[in-house]
Enzyme design. Structure first.
Site, mmCIF file in Angstrom:
data_model
loop_
_atom_site.group_PDB
_atom_site.id
_atom_site.type_symbol
_atom_site.label_atom_id
_atom_site.label_comp_id
_atom_site.label_asym_id
_atom_site.label_seq_id
_atom_site.Cartn_x
_atom_site.Cartn_y
_atom_site.Cartn_z
ATOM 1 N N LYS A 70 -7.910 -12.623 -18.146
ATOM 2 C CA LYS A 70 -7.798 -12.873 -19.594
ATOM 3 C C LYS A 70 -6.928 -14.092 -19.937
ATOM 4 O O LYS A 70 -7.287 -14.897 -20.785
ATOM 5 C CB LYS A 70 -7.211 -11.618 -20.251
ATOM 6 C CG LYS A 70 -7.192 -11.643 -21.747
ATOM 7 C CD LYS A 70 -8.473 -11.085 -22.271
ATOM 8 C CE LYS A 70 -8.503 -11.022 -23.768
ATOM 9 N NZ LYS A 70 -9.766 -10.417 -24.224
ATOM 10 N N CYS B 284 5.057 -6.116 2.192
ATOM 11 C CA CYS B 284 5.396 -4.690 2.278
ATOM 12 C C CYS B 284 4.496 -3.996 3.313
ATOM 13 O O CYS B 284 4.587 -4.257 4.497
ATOM 14 C CB CYS B 284 5.308 -4.053 0.897
ATOM 15 S SG CYS B 284 6.081 -2.423 0.826
ATOM 16 N N TYR B 285 3.581 -3.129 2.870
ATOM 17 C CA TYR B 285 2.663 -2.469 3.803
ATOM 18 C C TYR B 285 1.891 -3.499 4.634
ATOM 19 O O TYR B 285 1.672 -3.310 5.832
ATOM 20 C CB TYR B 285 1.699 -1.593 3.003
ATOM 21 C CG TYR B 285 0.701 -0.815 3.830
ATOM 22 C CD1 TYR B 285 1.017 0.452 4.313
ATOM 23 C CD2 TYR B 285 -0.558 -1.345 4.113
ATOM 24 C CE1 TYR B 285 0.100 1.169 5.072
ATOM 25 C CE2 TYR B 285 -1.479 -0.633 4.870
ATOM 26 C CZ TYR B 285 -1.151 0.616 5.344
ATOM 27 O OH TYR B 285 -2.060 1.321 6.089
ATOM 28 N N GLY C 248 -16.328 -12.634 -32.486
ATOM 29 C CA GLY C 248 -15.091 -13.056 -33.129
ATOM 30 C C GLY C 248 -13.930 -12.976 -32.155
ATOM 31 O O GLY C 248 -12.869 -13.542 -32.375
ATOM 32 N N GLU D 70 5.718 -10.665 -5.833
ATOM 33 C CA GLU D 70 4.815 -10.765 -6.985
ATOM 34 C C GLU D 70 5.382 -10.150 -8.258
ATOM 35 O O GLU D 70 4.876 -10.416 -9.339
ATOM 36 C CB GLU D 70 3.457 -10.131 -6.644
ATOM 37 C CG GLU D 70 3.442 -8.604 -6.515
ATOM 38 C CD GLU D 70 3.855 -8.103 -5.121
ATOM 39 O OE1 GLU D 70 4.534 -8.854 -4.397
ATOM 40 O OE2 GLU D 70 3.524 -6.954 -4.783
ATOM 41 N N ASP E 78 -13.186 -13.670 -25.777
ATOM 42 C CA ASP E 78 -14.056 -13.746 -24.594
ATOM 43 C C ASP E 78 -15.431 -14.320 -24.926
ATOM 44 O O ASP E 78 -15.887 -15.271 -24.282
ATOM 45 C CB ASP E 78 -14.208 -12.373 -23.941
ATOM 46 C CG ASP E 78 -12.874 -11.795 -23.509
ATOM 47 O OD1 ASP E 78 -11.915 -12.576 -23.386
ATOM 48 O OD2 ASP E 78 -12.793 -10.568 -23.311
ATOM 49 N N GLY F 30 0.849 -1.193 0.000
ATOM 50 C CA GLY F 30 0.000 0.000 0.000
ATOM 51 C C GLY F 30 0.876 1.230 0.000
ATOM 52 O O GLY F 30 2.066 1.149 0.321
ATOM 53 N N HIS G 208 8.744 -7.410 -2.568
ATOM 54 C CA HIS G 208 7.578 -7.775 -3.377
ATOM 55 C C HIS G 208 7.829 -9.077 -4.158
ATOM 56 O O HIS G 208 8.432 -9.039 -5.221
ATOM 57 C CB HIS G 208 7.249 -6.644 -4.365
ATOM 58 C CG HIS G 208 6.665 -5.453 -3.686
ATOM 59 N ND1 HIS G 208 5.320 -5.319 -3.456
ATOM 60 C CD2 HIS G 208 7.255 -4.356 -3.144
ATOM 61 C CE1 HIS G 208 5.098 -4.182 -2.821
ATOM 62 N NE2 HIS G 208 6.254 -3.577 -2.613
#
Ligand code: XMP
Length: 525
Positions: free
Chosen positions: A381, A95-96, A236, A183, A239, A68, A181
């Site tokens: 996605k 972190c935060y 087309g 990630e 999704d 954060g 971090h």
């Protein structure tokens, strides 16, 4: 958000025991949720205001507290209910999130003057979190405050030069904190650290696989739809295609797909949709050939927003006519993704809302009262693509670059005519062929041709020409919010340019767009 039909789920479904990523306002919160899913563990992003009771009700397998922007002692700094730490849920603070744990669990946080931004060398001791990893590794730091005392009962398990407490853990209570971090890709072993937390500390099995997603969704769709009829508009794009195939797998011919061909698609695109759905998968498909209608309405229109409006309105009109002729249809499939759900603030409702009673969504007419089926509501996605692959969808459709709804109408500057559409379609097809030949298609967010409304002088043979230029646009991007122009190799640009000029009458020049977004946009209109 209207009536939500709660759906029955199987006992072992990963969605039943999510890893909850508590968003404390950091820029990487969504990324953490994605990384957890890349580890094949189902995760959801939730707001930090959930009470311990609400968290407990969600029955999470683990919690991850995000980073954060604030200092934990600042006025209005995002907080969590400290009773959450008493629930016995394995928790990782990043972190935060780590600093919040330290503050609330009897440790201390201070502005030590030892800020770290960027790469740092971490020295770690024995810990489940760093299992099978080298004792020294590079990690990514981004903090002003530091933990100066770990929580009561926790021990320090890693340090860097400027941050003596770079990780702590209370093994017994399964509370872990890391200042860096894991990630981000700049922490090379970050994903392994997250996996260690998930698999070793929290004991969550990696069962969130495309096959499991399909099985679970098919069951939920069946339960919700019963023997009612379902309608899906195919564009087309990936999704709507994956959403349609999931529903088809669940309820077979109760589904009808409507594909409105507005004539603004790329070369062979309409054929591919029809072949794939009607031919390969045997999905009942209504192919509406509405090219003339759209072109007639677009005649003489140059303003980009006007074009968008016309295509949108006409699409609805055509779709409505088709839907009306199908008789009594109760459900409409919509390809809403998890990122849309998060952005609209709907993430906290949890996973139950596969079906929503709704009207007037996505520009559909207010009197078209259908209930929405949203089988991709839980998926990012990249997960949609993996599910598409698992369902046997052709590679070309699964990995298709995004394509705007108004199609080539907003890539032709000025008036859209049949002649100009033909030029752009051919140029775009050459460009894509060369991009694929160079094996660059998947690396690029989008790559396409634009036809401007100008002509320039050229010379071909002994003849002076006065013809259109074609603009090539190729960008890299994570999410289309920002984008950079792609550094295409010169020989690829050369092949595209010479083929377009030689093969397409009416074009005598090719230029490459070297603008990033912002300040330019990806599309030209
Ligand atoms: P821009 O041009 O704003 O585009 O940088 C960002 C992303 O959105 C797509 N785009 C659209 N998609 N209808 C759509 O469905 C539209 O009117 C539209 N305009 C832009 C664009 O292709 C890019 O991926």
């Amino acid at each position: 958000m209207g009536d939500v039909v709660a759906l029955p789920t199987t006992e072992a479904a990963p969605e039943e025991r999510p890893v909850l990523v508590v968003d404390l306002g950091g820029q990487y919160s969504q990324l953490i949720a994605r990384r957890v899913r890349e580890a094949r563990v189902f995760s959801e992003l939730v707001g930090h205001r959930l009470s311990a009771a609400e968290i407990s009700r969600r029955n999470p397998a683990a919690l991850i507290l995000s980073g954060g922007p604030a200092s934990v002692y600042a006025d209005g700094a995002p907080d969590i209910d400290p009773d959450i730490f008493e629930l016995g849920i394995p928790t990782l603070g990043i972190c935060y999130g780590m600093q919040l744990m330290a503050r609330d669990l009897g440790g201390a946080v201070a502005r030590t003057g030892a800020s770290e931004f960027g790469k740092a060398e971490l020295e770690a001791s024995e810990s489940e979190l760093f299992r099978h990893l080298p004792p020294e590794q590079i990690v990514w730091m981004s903090h002003g405050d530091s933990v100066t005392a770990p929580p009561a009962g926790a021990e320090v398990t890693a340090s860097s030069q400027s941050t003596p407490i770079a990780a702590f853990e209370d093994r017994e209570r399964r509370l872990y904190g890391v200042q860096f971090h894991p990630e981000v890709v700049h922490t090379p072993h970050g994903q392994e650290i997250l996996k260690n937390f998930l698999y070793e500390v929290a004991g969550v099995p990696p069962t969130w696989t495309p096959a499991a997603v399909i099985e679970e969704q098919v069951e939920r769709i069946r339960a919700a739809v019963g023997d009612e009829r379902v309608l899906c508009a195919l564009s087309g794009g990936v999704d709507s295609a994956v959403a349609a195939l999931l529903v088809h797998k669940a309820v077979g011919d109760q589904l009808t797909c409507v594909f409105v061909d507005h004539g603004l698609l790329r070369e062979n695109e309409a054929g591919q949709v029809v072949d794939t759905f009607s031919g390969h998968f045997g999905v009942p498909l209504v192919h509406v050939q509405a090219q003339k209608r759209f072109l007639t309405r677009l005649a003489g229109v140059s303003d980009p927003e006007e074009k968008r409006k016309i295509v949108g309105e006409e699409f609805i009109r055509v779709f409505e006519e088709e839907a009306g002729s199908l008789g009594d249809v109760r459900f409409l499939v919509q390809g809403t993704l998890y990122s849309d759900v998060i952005e609209s603030g709907g993430g906290e409702d949890g996973v139950a809302a596969l079906i929503k009673s709704h009207h007037n969504v996505g520009g559909l007419p207010a009197d078209m009262r259908m209930e929405l089926v949203e089988p991709l509501r839980l998926l990012f996605k990249d997960e949609v693509r993996r599910v598409g692959e698992e369902l046997g969808m052709p590679e070309r459709m699964v990995w298709r670059q995004p394509f705007p709804g108004p199609g080539l109408a907003i890539r032709i500057i000025g008036e859209v005519t049949e002649e100009r559409l033909a030029i752009l379609r051919r140029a775009d097809s050459v460009l894509l062929e060369e991009i694929r030949r160079a094996d660059l298609y998947r690396e690029l967010w989008q790559s396409f041709a634009v036809l401007p409304a100008i002509r320039s002088v050229g010379v071909q043979g002994d003849e002076r020409t006065y013809a259109y230029p074609i603009v090539i646009r190729a960008v890299t991007s994570e999410d289309a919010m920002t984008a950079d122009w792609a550094r295409l190799p010169y020989d690829v640009l050369e092949a595209i340019s010479s083929r377009i000029i030689n093969e397409i009458p009416g074009v005598n020049r090719v230029v490459y767009d070297v603008s990033s977004k912002p300040p330019a946009t990806i599309e030209w209109e």
